[in-house]
Motif scaffolding. Structure first.
Motif, PDB file in Angstrom:
ATOM      1  N   LEU A 106       0.821  -1.206   0.000  1.00 58.15           N
ATOM      2  CA  LEU A 106       0.000   0.000   0.000  1.00 58.15           C
ATOM      3  C   LEU A 106       0.856   1.257   0.000  1.00 58.15           C
ATOM      4  CD1 LEU A 106      -2.809  -1.070   2.502  1.00 58.15           C
ATOM      5  CD2 LEU A 106      -2.905  -1.020   0.008  1.00 58.15           C
ATOM      6  N   VAL A 107       2.026   1.183   0.620  1.00 56.03           N
ATOM      7  CA  VAL A 107       2.943   2.323   0.598  1.00 56.03           C
ATOM      8  C   VAL A 107       3.502   2.531  -0.802  1.00 56.03           C
ATOM      9  CG1 VAL A 107       5.135   3.230   1.480  1.00 56.03           C
ATOM     10  CG2 VAL A 107       3.552   2.088   3.037  1.00 56.03           C
ATOM     11  N   VAL A 108       3.884   1.433  -1.452  1.00 51.93           N
ATOM     12  CA  VAL A 108       4.544   1.529  -2.757  1.00 51.93           C
ATOM     13  C   VAL A 108       3.553   1.807  -3.876  1.00 51.93           C
ATOM     14  CG1 VAL A 108       5.918   0.267  -4.458  1.00 51.93           C
ATOM     15  CG2 VAL A 108       6.434   0.033  -2.007  1.00 51.93           C
ATOM     16  N   TYR A 109       2.459   1.058  -3.916  1.00 46.01           N
ATOM     17  CA  TYR A 109       1.556   1.129  -5.064  1.00 46.01           C
ATOM     18  C   TYR A 109       0.401   2.117  -4.869  1.00 46.01           C
ATOM     19  CZ  TYR A 109       4.091  -3.082  -6.379  1.00 46.01           C
ATOM     20  OH  TYR A 109       5.069  -3.970  -6.712  1.00 46.01           O
ATOM     21  N   LYS A 110       0.022   2.364  -3.611  1.00 46.52           N
ATOM     22  CA  LYS A 110      -1.067   3.302  -3.334  1.00 46.52           C
ATOM     23  C   LYS A 110      -0.561   4.631  -2.769  1.00 46.52           C
ATOM     24  CE  LYS A 110      -4.438   0.452  -4.426  1.00 46.52           C
ATOM     25  NZ  LYS A 110      -5.375   0.714  -5.555  1.00 46.52           N
ATOM     26  N   LEU A 111       0.754   4.721  -2.577  1.00 48.88           N
ATOM     27  CA  LEU A 111       1.393   5.934  -2.052  1.00 48.88           C
ATOM     28  C   LEU A 111       0.829   6.350  -0.697  1.00 48.88           C
ATOM     29  CD1 LEU A 111       1.739   8.083  -5.304  1.00 48.88           C
ATOM     30  CD2 LEU A 111       3.391   6.521  -4.260  1.00 48.88           C
ATOM     31  N   GLN A 112       0.483   5.374   0.136  1.00 52.94           N
ATOM     32  CA  GLN A 112       0.008   5.663   1.488  1.00 52.94           C
ATOM     33  C   GLN A 112       1.219   5.783   2.424  1.00 52.94           C
ATOM     34  OE1 GLN A 112      -2.983   2.740   2.541  1.00 52.94           O
ATOM     35  NE2 GLN A 112      -4.300   3.296   0.819  1.00 52.94           N
ATOM     36  N   VAL A 113       1.999   6.842   2.181  1.00 52.31           N
ATOM     37  CA  VAL A 113       3.295   6.985   2.840  1.00 52.31           C
ATOM     38  C   VAL A 113       3.159   7.291   4.330  1.00 52.31           C
ATOM     39  CG1 VAL A 113       4.511   7.665   0.748  1.00 52.31           C
ATOM     40  CG2 VAL A 113       3.366   9.408   2.123  1.00 52.31           C
ATOM     41  N   TRP A 114       1.976   7.735   4.755  1.00 52.52           N
ATOM     42  CA  TRP A 114       1.814   8.034   6.176  1.00 52.52           C
ATOM     43  C   TRP A 114       2.003   6.789   7.037  1.00 52.52           C
ATOM     44  CZ3 TRP A 114      -2.416   8.058   2.789  1.00 52.52           C
ATOM     45  CH2 TRP A 114      -3.349   7.032   2.989  1.00 52.52           C
ATOM     46  N   ARG A 115       1.810   5.609   6.454  1.00 52.55           N
ATOM     47  CA  ARG A 115       1.974   4.366   7.213  1.00 52.55           C
ATOM     48  C   ARG A 115       3.408   4.197   7.715  1.00 52.55           C
ATOM     49  NH1 ARG A 115      -2.178   0.469   6.330  1.00 52.55           N
ATOM     50  NH2 ARG A 115      -3.741   1.139   4.797  1.00 52.55           N
ATOM     51  N   LEU A 116       4.373   4.796   7.020  1.00 47.84           N
ATOM     52  CA  LEU A 116       5.767   4.732   7.455  1.00 47.84           C
ATOM     53  C   LEU A 116       5.962   5.451   8.783  1.00 47.84           C
ATOM     54  CD1 LEU A 116       7.511   5.506   4.045  1.00 47.84           C
ATOM     55  CD2 LEU A 116       7.086   3.263   5.075  1.00 47.84           C
ATOM     56  N   PHE A 117       5.067   6.335   9.123  1.00 50.07           N
ATOM     57  CA  PHE A 117       5.118   7.070  10.392  1.00 50.07           C
ATOM     58  C   PHE A 117       4.134   6.511  11.417  1.00 50.07           C
ATOM     59  CE2 PHE A 117       3.201  10.464  12.976  1.00 50.07           C
ATOM     60  CZ  PHE A 117       4.313  10.861  13.704  1.00 50.07           C
ATOM     61  N   THR A 118       2.885   6.367  11.013  1.00 51.35           N
ATOM     62  CA  THR A 118       1.836   6.007  11.970  1.00 51.35           C
ATOM     63  C   THR A 118       2.010   4.608  12.542  1.00 51.35           C
ATOM     64  OG1 THR A 118       0.389   5.278  10.156  1.00 51.35           O
ATOM     65  CG2 THR A 118       0.161   7.556  10.918  1.00 51.35           C
ATOM     66  N   ALA A 119       2.692   3.713  11.819  1.00 47.73           N
ATOM     67  CA  ALA A 119       2.879   2.348  12.305  1.00 47.73           C
ATOM     68  C   ALA A 119       3.684   2.301  13.600  1.00 47.73           C
ATOM     69  CB  ALA A 119       3.561   1.492  11.239  1.00 47.73           C
ATOM     70  N   PHE A 120       4.389   3.379  13.918  1.00 42.61           N
ATOM     71  CA  PHE A 120       5.191   3.421  15.142  1.00 42.61           C
ATOM     72  C   PHE A 120       4.393   3.895  16.362  1.00 42.61           C
ATOM     73  CE2 PHE A 120       8.349   3.506  11.819  1.00 42.61           C
ATOM     74  CZ  PHE A 120       9.351   2.697  12.324  1.00 42.61           C
ATOM     75  N   PHE A 121       3.135   4.262  16.170  1.00 41.77           N
ATOM     76  CA  PHE A 121       2.384   4.875  17.261  1.00 41.77           C
ATOM     77  C   PHE A 121       1.003   4.266  17.461  1.00 41.77           C
ATOM     78  CE2 PHE A 121       5.230   8.036  15.347  1.00 41.77           C
ATOM     79  CZ  PHE A 121       6.058   8.283  16.429  1.00 41.77           C
ATOM     80  N   VAL A 122       0.711   3.176  16.758  1.00 48.16           N
ATOM     81  CA  VAL A 122      -0.573   2.503  16.912  1.00 48.16           C
ATOM     82  C   VAL A 122      -0.478   1.493  18.050  1.00 48.16           C
ATOM     83  CG1 VAL A 122      -2.291   1.045  15.800  1.00 48.16           C
ATOM     84  CG2 VAL A 122      -1.099   2.789  14.472  1.00 48.16           C
ATOM     85  N   ASN A 123      -1.374   1.624  19.029  1.00 50.36           N
ATOM     86  CA  ASN A 123      -1.435   0.707  20.157  1.00 50.36           C
ATOM     87  C   ASN A 123      -2.895   0.405  20.483  1.00 50.36           C
ATOM     88  OD1 ASN A 123       1.540   0.668  21.444  1.00 50.36           O
ATOM     89  ND2 ASN A 123       1.077   2.744  20.758  1.00 50.36           N
ATOM     90  N   GLN A 124      -3.103  -0.636  21.229  1.00 48.09           N
ATOM     91  CA  GLN A 124      -4.437  -0.963  21.720  1.00 48.09           C
ATOM     92  C   GLN A 124      -4.606  -0.391  23.117  1.00 48.09           C
ATOM     93  OE1 GLN A 124      -5.291  -5.125  21.811  1.00 48.09           O
ATOM     94  NE2 GLN A 124      -7.440  -4.854  22.411  1.00 48.09           N
ATOM     95  N   LEU A 125      -5.735   0.269  23.366  1.00 49.19           N
ATOM     96  CA  LEU A 125      -5.986   0.831  24.690  1.00 49.19           C
ATOM     97  C   LEU A 125      -6.103  -0.290  25.711  1.00 49.19           C
ATOM     98  CD1 LEU A 125      -8.511   3.789  24.176  1.00 49.19           C
ATOM     99  CD2 LEU A 125      -6.086   3.901  24.759  1.00 49.19           C
ATOM    100  N   SER A 126      -5.212  -0.283  26.686  1.00 46.04           N
ATOM    101  CA  SER A 126      -5.187  -1.318  27.715  1.00 46.04           C
ATOM    102  C   SER A 126      -4.238  -0.864  28.810  1.00 46.04           C
ATOM    103  CB  SER A 126      -4.719  -2.661  27.133  1.00 46.04           C
ATOM    104  OG  SER A 126      -3.381  -2.557  26.669  1.00 46.04           O
ATOM    105  N   PHE A 127      -4.135  -1.678  29.843  1.00 44.65           N
ATOM    106  CA  PHE A 127      -3.178  -1.375  30.905  1.00 44.65           C
ATOM    107  C   PHE A 127      -1.751  -1.413  30.365  1.00 44.65           C
ATOM    108  CE2 PHE A 127      -0.388  -2.805  34.382  1.00 44.65           C
ATOM    109  CZ  PHE A 127      -0.551  -1.731  35.251  1.00 44.65           C
ATOM    110  N   ASN A 128      -1.480  -2.318  29.438  1.00 48.90           N
ATOM    111  CA  ASN A 128      -0.152  -2.394  28.836  1.00 48.90           C
ATOM    112  C   ASN A 128       0.200  -1.108  28.096  1.00 48.90           C
ATOM    113  OD1 ASN A 128       0.377  -4.984  29.770  1.00 48.90           O
ATOM    114  ND2 ASN A 128      -0.420  -5.971  27.928  1.00 48.90           N
ATOM    115  N   PHE A 129      -0.813  -0.440  27.536  1.00 49.67           N
ATOM    116  CA  PHE A 129      -0.560   0.823  26.856  1.00 49.67           C
ATOM    117  C   PHE A 129      -0.102   1.889  27.853  1.00 49.67           C
ATOM    118  CE2 PHE A 129      -2.399   4.942  25.335  1.00 49.67           C
ATOM    119  CZ  PHE A 129      -1.444   5.177  24.358  1.00 49.67           C
ATOM    120  N   LEU A 130      -0.690   1.899  29.051  1.00 53.82           N
ATOM    121  CA  LEU A 130      -0.250   2.843  30.079  1.00 53.82           C
ATOM    122  C   LEU A 130       1.194   2.575  30.495  1.00 53.82           C
ATOM    123  CD1 LEU A 130      -3.437   2.973  32.358  1.00 53.82           C
ATOM    124  CD2 LEU A 130      -2.769   4.549  30.531  1.00 53.82           C
TER     125      LEU A 130
END
Length: 258
Positions: A57-81
């Protein structure tokens, strides 16, 4: 006698804003990005599927934001805290000690780590890299403060150099298996530490990693982090410990409870 004036009311929003602005600039950026992107994904504004790493999707759809956002996606939980606490604690400590008043160099370390994690993450087929980036930060911190005593789960105390491995072992002992994301972060942190310190010192060579000028343009070295308090950093003496007689750096106290 007139009654005493009422106590001033606390403005929670203002206090939170002041606390955030007191953080060093790069750590603040990482902290706010982690909270913002995680909340946006978990409350349903944007699907996490639009934030995780997908190379086609980054290469063919130019969704370059994934190169950044993938480092900050977490699931809300105690582990996230817990994740937020570790990010706040160790990124702040690293930026105000080893990278004191050098935000460009710290930003380059983060960018270098993210780029390397993307490559290794693609090889091991990972789609989210928040734990990898955190472990890279903690690993580099643990190498420069390797003789400091830290207290881990259940009060177990050991040297800071073992902290990243203890975090991987804890996941395994709790039945989560081997956390490949954390292992990737350790490898990336070691790679940076080797290029930045081990190889130049052992071979008498100039540093391989040089911060590009564009980082210095946006984050000049004379800029102080957050509250304006900088520290003169001297790596802890490995024989005498972090607070030994030959260590002229910032005193971190007897240990740090996790």
């Amino acid at each position: 006698m007139p009654p005493p004036p009422p106590p001033p009311q606390r403005n929670i929003v203002t206090e939170i804003q002041a606390w955030l602005m007191a953080l060093p600039i790069v750590t603040r950026f990482l902290f706010v990005s982690t909270i913002t992107i995680t909340l946006v994904c978990n409350i349903g504004l944007i699907s996490p599927q639009y934030m995780i790493f997908r190379l086609p999707l980054v290469v063919y759809k130019l969704q370059v934001w994934r190169l950044f956002t993938a480092f900050f996606v977490n699931q809300l939980s105690f582990n996230f805290l817990i994740h937020l606490y570790f990010l706040y604690q160790y990124s702040k400590n690293l930026e105000t000690s080893l990278f004191s008043n050098r935000p460009a160099d710290y930003a380059f370390f983060i960018a270098f780590s993210m780029a390397t994690i993307l490559i290794l993450g693609w090889i091991v087929n990972s789609v989210s890299f928040s734990e990898s980036l955190l472990l890279a930060i903690i690993y580099v911190w643990s190498q420069y403060f390797r003789e400091m005593d830290v207290s881990f789960m259940f009060g177990v105390r050991f040297k800071a150099v073992f902290l990243p491995w203890a975090m991987v072992a804890m996941d395994y002992l709790m039945g989560y298996g081997l956390n490949i994301g954390k292992v990737v972060g350790i490898l990336v942190g070691h790679f940076y530490y080797f290029l930045e310190k081990v190889y130049p010192e052992s071979n008498g060579q100039a540093k391989i990693l040089q911060t590009p000028a564009i980082f210095e343009r946006f984050l000049p070295s004379n800029q102080q982090g957050g509250d304006g308090q900088g520290y003169t950093f001297t790596p802890p003496n490995r024989q005498n410990g972090p607070n030994g007689p030959n260590n002229g750096g910032h005193s971190w106290g007897p240990g740090r409870r996790l």
